[in-house]
Design a protein around this motif. Structure first.
Motif, mmCIF file in Angstrom:
data_model
loop_
_atom_site.group_PDB
_atom_site.id
_atom_site.type_symbol
_atom_site.label_atom_id
_atom_site.label_comp_id
_atom_site.label_asym_id
_atom_site.label_seq_id
_atom_site.Cartn_x
_atom_site.Cartn_y
_atom_site.Cartn_z
ATOM 1 N N VAL A 18 0.826 -1.197 0.000
ATOM 2 C CA VAL A 18 0.000 0.000 0.000
ATOM 3 C C VAL A 18 0.869 1.260 0.000
ATOM 4 O O VAL A 18 0.514 2.276 -0.615
ATOM 5 C CB VAL A 18 -0.993 0.002 1.189
ATOM 6 N N SER A 19 2.036 1.196 0.655
ATOM 7 C CA SER A 19 2.946 2.345 0.649
ATOM 8 C C SER A 19 3.443 2.646 -0.755
ATOM 9 O O SER A 19 3.522 3.812 -1.176
ATOM 10 C CB SER A 19 4.140 2.088 1.579
ATOM 11 N N ILE A 20 3.780 1.604 -1.494
ATOM 12 C CA ILE A 20 4.230 1.792 -2.878
ATOM 13 C C ILE A 20 3.104 2.355 -3.734
ATOM 14 O O ILE A 20 3.313 3.269 -4.553
ATOM 15 C CB ILE A 20 4.752 0.453 -3.449
ATOM 16 N N GLU A 21 1.899 1.847 -3.561
ATOM 17 C CA GLU A 21 0.763 2.335 -4.349
ATOM 18 C C GLU A 21 0.474 3.802 -4.070
ATOM 19 O O GLU A 21 0.202 4.587 -4.992
ATOM 20 C CB GLU A 21 -0.468 1.479 -4.045
ATOM 21 N N ILE A 22 0.539 4.196 -2.800
ATOM 22 C CA ILE A 22 0.319 5.601 -2.449
ATOM 23 C C ILE A 22 1.415 6.466 -3.049
ATOM 24 O O ILE A 22 1.153 7.552 -3.601
ATOM 25 C CB ILE A 22 0.249 5.770 -0.922
ATOM 26 N N PHE A 23 2.664 6.008 -2.949
ATOM 27 C CA PHE A 23 3.769 6.769 -3.535
ATOM 28 C C PHE A 23 3.558 6.973 -5.031
ATOM 29 O O PHE A 23 3.751 8.082 -5.552
ATOM 30 C CB PHE A 23 5.099 6.050 -3.305
ATOM 31 N N GLU A 24 3.178 5.922 -5.739
ATOM 32 C CA GLU A 24 2.993 6.037 -7.192
ATOM 33 C C GLU A 24 1.934 7.075 -7.535
ATOM 34 O O GLU A 24 2.111 7.863 -8.476
ATOM 35 C CB GLU A 24 2.624 4.670 -7.774
ATOM 36 N N GLN A 25 0.850 7.098 -6.778
ATOM 37 C CA GLN A 25 -0.195 8.090 -7.038
ATOM 38 C C GLN A 25 0.289 9.498 -6.732
ATOM 39 O O GLN A 25 0.097 10.431 -7.529
ATOM 40 C CB GLN A 25 -1.434 7.770 -6.192
ATOM 41 N N LEU A 26 0.943 9.671 -5.591
ATOM 42 C CA LEU A 26 1.399 11.003 -5.201
ATOM 43 C C LEU A 26 2.570 11.480 -6.057
ATOM 44 O O LEU A 26 2.728 12.691 -6.275
ATOM 45 C CB LEU A 26 1.776 11.016 -3.724
ATOM 46 N N ARG A 27 3.360 10.571 -6.566
ATOM 47 C CA ARG A 27 4.444 10.944 -7.488
ATOM 48 C C ARG A 27 3.859 11.570 -8.751
ATOM 49 O O ARG A 27 4.399 12.544 -9.290
ATOM 50 C CB ARG A 27 5.272 9.702 -7.830
ATOM 51 N N LYS A 28 2.736 11.035 -9.235
ATOM 52 C CA LYS A 28 2.065 11.595 -10.413
ATOM 53 C C LYS A 28 1.551 13.008 -10.129
ATOM 54 O O LYS A 28 1.566 13.873 -11.006
ATOM 55 C CB LYS A 28 0.899 10.697 -10.829
ATOM 56 N N GLU A 29 1.126 13.240 -8.886
ATOM 57 C CA GLU A 29 0.543 14.532 -8.526
ATOM 58 C C GLU A 29 1.594 15.572 -8.140
ATOM 59 O O GLU A 29 1.446 16.758 -8.451
ATOM 60 C CB GLU A 29 -0.431 14.354 -7.359
ATOM 61 N N TYR A 30 2.658 15.133 -7.458
ATOM 62 C CA TYR A 30 3.607 16.079 -6.861
ATOM 63 C C TYR A 30 5.028 15.974 -7.425
ATOM 64 O O TYR A 30 5.909 16.723 -7.005
ATOM 65 C CB TYR A 30 3.650 15.890 -5.339
ATOM 66 N N GLY A 31 5.247 15.068 -8.349
ATOM 67 C CA GLY A 31 6.543 14.989 -9.007
ATOM 68 C C GLY A 31 7.685 14.765 -8.053
ATOM 69 O O GLY A 31 7.634 13.908 -7.159
ATOM 70 N N GLU A 32 8.747 15.555 -8.200
ATOM 71 C CA GLU A 32 9.983 15.350 -7.452
ATOM 72 C C GLU A 32 9.909 15.801 -5.991
ATOM 73 O O GLU A 32 10.901 15.733 -5.275
ATOM 74 C CB GLU A 32 11.137 16.069 -8.160
ATOM 75 N N THR A 33 8.740 16.227 -5.554
ATOM 76 C CA THR A 33 8.572 16.631 -4.158
ATOM 77 C C THR A 33 8.573 15.430 -3.222
ATOM 78 O O THR A 33 8.807 15.583 -2.017
ATOM 79 C CB THR A 33 7.254 17.422 -3.985
ATOM 80 N N ILE A 34 8.345 14.232 -3.766
ATOM 81 C CA ILE A 34 8.163 13.066 -2.910
ATOM 82 C C ILE A 34 9.104 11.924 -3.288
ATOM 83 O O ILE A 34 9.423 11.718 -4.461
ATOM 84 C CB ILE A 34 6.693 12.574 -2.955
ATOM 85 N N GLY A 35 9.568 11.182 -2.266
ATOM 86 C CA GLY A 35 10.411 10.008 -2.466
ATOM 87 C C GLY A 35 9.950 8.864 -1.578
ATOM 88 O O GLY A 35 9.054 9.013 -0.743
#
Length: 306
Positions: free
Chosen positions: A141-158
């Motif tokens: 679930v952590s990976i899935e959330i990251f993938e969604q938020l990466r699409k929304e926030y780009g390089e702001t998230i790791g």
């Protein structure tokens, strides 16, 4: 004996009664070596001292056992306050967080709401937020959330990937499409042999493998380790492959291998220290004791100092 100590401290890290007692008595018995303080101001002071030595940081407000939406919102507010404090102080630091603090075990929707609130502020301050990976039960679930938020926030998230899991190399391959900034670690939770390598040598081998894989994909790697053999391997590998120092950094924990941290910074590598703070420090402290017997000896010595 080492295995017994590790299992004991990992068990204690999840003990709620012990956690409540630790909060009552504060940062005693050696914990202050690994935790920068209880207040944001104490943590920022520690970071500015690191910055003065050429070392950058990532700040983490510690928290365990979130069970209500109110507690999750309070943790979210702490993360937001931390980002504002980093910006106003001029400290060179990112933010790290655990999504269970933000209500992941209550509902994914609540956690996503809180993540977006935090990331909005991070983007406002041109800062970066790292999702810490937790135990295996929260991995997918952590990976899935990251993938969604990466699409929304780009390089702001790791995100963090743990070398002791069998699936990690496949996860890195799947995540490569997102061009992610990943912190690569060995892993600090006790997991079943069905999902994780039981032997240290296998974990080390996989750690080297995923570091090389991620760097060769051309993506940014935060290599989090205190293992001198791994550090030397990375140095040699990037030299052989012509990978620039701007594509990776080394990370270590606050209070551990301080001289090595300084040496890496002096050699021109980006050296980032993970700086935890907050009154909910007990679980983190127990996991640090579980990692190395030398940490236990340090604490025992502190008990007998006048």
């Amino acid at each position: 004996m080492e295995s017994l100590l590790r299992n004991t401290f990992l068990f204690l890290s999840k003990n709620r009664a012990a956690n409540r007692t630790a909060k009552k008595y504060g940062l005693r018995f050696g914990a202050k070596r690994f935790v920068a303080g209880v207040q944001i101001s104490e943590a920022v002071t520690a970071i500015r001292e690191l910055n003065a030595k050429g070392i950058v940081a990532t700040l983490d407000h510690l928290g365990e056992f979130i069970t209500t939406a109110e507690e999750a919102r309070e943790a979210t507010d702490y993360c937001i306050r931390t980002l504002h404090e980093i910006a106003s102080s001029g400290a060179n630091s990112h933010l790290s967080l655990k999504m269970t603090q933000l209500g992941l075990d209550i509902s994914v929707e609540l956690c996503m709401k809180h993540m977006r609130m935090i990331l909005d502020v991070a983007k406002q301050h041109n800062n970066f937020v790292r999702i810490d990976m937790e135990d295996y039960a929260h991995n997918r679930v952590s990976i899935e959330i990251f993938e969604q938020l990466r699409k929304e926030y780009g390089e702001t998230i790791g995100l963090v990937i743990q070398a002791y899991l069998y699936k990690s190399a496949d996860d890195i391959s799947a995540l490569a499409v997102h061009r992610p900034n990943l912190r690569l670690v060995k892993g600090a939770y006790k997991e079943s042999h069905e999902v994780a390598f039981p032997r240290k040598e296998d974990v080390d081998r996989n750690f080297k493998r995923i570091i090389e894989q991620h760097l060769l994909d051309g993506n940014y790697a935060a290599i989090a380790t205190h293992d001198e053999a791994i550090i030397e391997h990375v140095k040699q590998f990037v030299k052989e492959k012509g990978i620039p120092k701007s594509q990776f950094e080394f990370q270590m924990l606050y209070g551990i291998r301080v001289q090595a941290q300084q040496q890496l910074a002096d050699e021109g590598y980006t050296m980032r220290v993970y700086v935890p703070y907050g009154d909910d420090w007990y679980g983190y402290f127990m996991r640090r004791l579980a990692e190395r017997p030398a940490n236990v000896l340090f604490v025992l010595k502190s008990l007998f100092k006048s």
